[in-house]
Scaffold this motif. Structure first.
Motif, PDB file in Angstrom:
ATOM      1  N   LEU A  21      25.665  45.487  45.239  1.00  0.00           N
ATOM      2  CA  LEU A  21      24.939  44.220  45.256  1.00  0.00           C
ATOM      3  C   LEU A  21      25.778  43.069  44.720  1.00  0.00           C
ATOM      4  O   LEU A  21      25.284  41.952  44.579  1.00  0.00           O
ATOM      5  N   SER A  22      27.044  43.318  44.418  1.00  0.00           N
ATOM      6  CA  SER A  22      27.940  42.273  43.935  1.00  0.00           C
ATOM      7  C   SER A  22      28.186  41.258  45.046  1.00  0.00           C
ATOM      8  O   SER A  22      28.034  41.568  46.233  1.00  0.00           O
ATOM      9  N   GLY A  23      28.588  40.060  44.646  1.00  0.00           N
ATOM     10  CA  GLY A  23      28.852  38.999  45.614  1.00  0.00           C
ATOM     11  C   GLY A  23      29.962  39.363  46.592  1.00  0.00           C
ATOM     12  O   GLY A  23      30.930  40.041  46.225  1.00  0.00           O
ATOM     13  N   PRO A  24      29.858  38.926  47.834  1.00  0.00           N
ATOM     14  CA  PRO A  24      30.839  39.273  48.869  1.00  0.00           C
ATOM     15  C   PRO A  24      32.206  38.616  48.677  1.00  0.00           C
ATOM     16  O   PRO A  24      33.200  39.096  49.200  1.00  0.00           O
ATOM     17  N   ASP A  25      32.262  37.535  47.923  1.00  0.00           N
ATOM     18  CA  ASP A  25      33.515  36.803  47.742  1.00  0.00           C
ATOM     19  C   ASP A  25      34.177  37.084  46.405  1.00  0.00           C
ATOM     20  O   ASP A  25      34.956  36.290  45.901  1.00  0.00           O
ATOM     21  N   GLY A  26      33.842  38.212  45.792  1.00  0.00           N
ATOM     22  CA  GLY A  26      34.459  38.571  44.522  1.00  0.00           C
ATOM     23  C   GLY A  26      33.724  38.050  43.306  1.00  0.00           C
ATOM     24  O   GLY A  26      34.127  38.299  42.188  1.00  0.00           O
ATOM     25  N   GLY A  27      32.646  37.324  43.512  1.00  0.00           N
ATOM     26  CA  GLY A  27      31.868  36.819  42.388  1.00  0.00           C
ATOM     27  C   GLY A  27      30.703  37.737  42.063  1.00  0.00           C
ATOM     28  O   GLY A  27      30.319  38.574  42.871  1.00  0.00           O
ATOM     29  N   ASP A  28      30.159  37.578  40.884  1.00  0.00           N
ATOM     30  CA  ASP A  28      29.005  38.363  40.439  1.00  0.00           C
ATOM     31  C   ASP A  28      29.249  39.865  40.540  1.00  0.00           C
ATOM     32  O   ASP A  28      28.357  40.624  40.914  1.00  0.00           O
ATOM     33  N   CYS A  29      30.462  40.302  40.232  1.00  0.00           N
ATOM     34  CA  CYS A  29      30.814  41.723  40.359  1.00  0.00           C
ATOM     35  C   CYS A  29      30.611  42.466  39.044  1.00  0.00           C
ATOM     36  O   CYS A  29      31.176  42.090  38.016  1.00  0.00           O
ATOM     37  N   SER A  45      33.628  41.277  36.284  1.00  0.00           N
ATOM     38  CA  SER A  45      34.925  40.859  36.826  1.00  0.00           C
ATOM     39  C   SER A  45      35.243  39.396  36.528  1.00  0.00           C
ATOM     40  O   SER A  45      36.406  39.008  36.525  1.00  0.00           O
ATOM     41  N   GLU A  46      34.230  38.599  36.288  1.00  0.00           N
ATOM     42  CA  GLU A  46      34.458  37.182  36.028  1.00  0.00           C
ATOM     43  C   GLU A  46      34.796  36.889  34.573  1.00  0.00           C
ATOM     44  O   GLU A  46      35.057  35.746  34.207  1.00  0.00           O
ATOM     45  N   GLN A  47      34.790  37.923  33.740  1.00  0.00           N
ATOM     46  CA  GLN A  47      35.146  37.760  32.329  1.00  0.00           C
ATOM     47  C   GLN A  47      36.177  38.826  31.938  1.00  0.00           C
ATOM     48  O   GLN A  47      35.912  39.684  31.100  1.00  0.00           O
ATOM     49  N   PRO A  48      37.377  38.774  32.532  1.00  0.00           N
ATOM     50  CA  PRO A  48      38.386  39.803  32.249  1.00  0.00           C
ATOM     51  C   PRO A  48      38.867  39.806  30.798  1.00  0.00           C
ATOM     52  O   PRO A  48      39.388  40.813  30.328  1.00  0.00           O
ATOM     53  N   GLU A  49      38.664  38.705  30.077  1.00  0.00           N
ATOM     54  CA  GLU A  49      39.091  38.640  28.682  1.00  0.00           C
ATOM     55  C   GLU A  49      38.109  39.348  27.747  1.00  0.00           C
ATOM     56  O   GLU A  49      38.431  39.603  26.588  1.00  0.00           O
ATOM     57  N   VAL A  50      36.937  39.683  28.240  1.00  0.00           N
ATOM     58  CA  VAL A  50      35.918  40.372  27.447  1.00  0.00           C
ATOM     59  C   VAL A  50      36.064  41.876  27.642  1.00  0.00           C
ATOM     60  O   VAL A  50      36.106  42.364  28.779  1.00  0.00           O
ATOM     61  N   ALA A  51      36.141  42.597  26.550  1.00  0.00           N
ATOM     62  CA  ALA A  51      36.279  44.058  26.633  1.00  0.00           C
ATOM     63  C   ALA A  51      35.046  44.667  27.292  1.00  0.00           C
ATOM     64  O   ALA A  51      33.931  44.176  27.103  1.00  0.00           O
ATOM     65  N   PRO A  52      35.229  45.728  28.068  1.00  0.00           N
ATOM     66  CA  PRO A  52      34.080  46.405  28.670  1.00  0.00           C
ATOM     67  C   PRO A  52      33.120  46.917  27.594  1.00  0.00           C
ATOM     68  O   PRO A  52      33.531  47.234  26.482  1.00  0.00           O
TER      69      PRO A  52
END
Length: 74
Positions: A21-29, A45-52
């Protein structure tokens, strides 16, 4: 929160699965990965600086089950 070198290596080598259900253009993943010791990790994916976020298996399964039942449809 400081991540141990062992956990960092496991997260880097994890097999991440992207939500269908993530966005098709790489957003909201949203990505999730199964880790050792009955743990799961999720990341944005939009916050790569935040640890999982690493969750115990029971907590992750309770969340997924609740989401399937619509408990988080705010």
């Amino acid at each position: 929160m400081k991540i141990s070198d062992e956990l960092r290596a496991e997260l880097e080598g994890a097999r991440w699965t992207k939500s269908s259900l993530s966005g098709p253009d790489g957003g909201d993943c949203l990505y999730a990965a199964k880790l050792s010791g009955d743990r799961y990790a999720i990341r944005d994916s939009e916050q790569p600086e935040v640890a999982p976020l690493v969750l115990r298996g029971g907590v992750f399964r309770a969340f997924v089950g609740g989401a399937k039942l619509g408990e988080f449809d705010f």
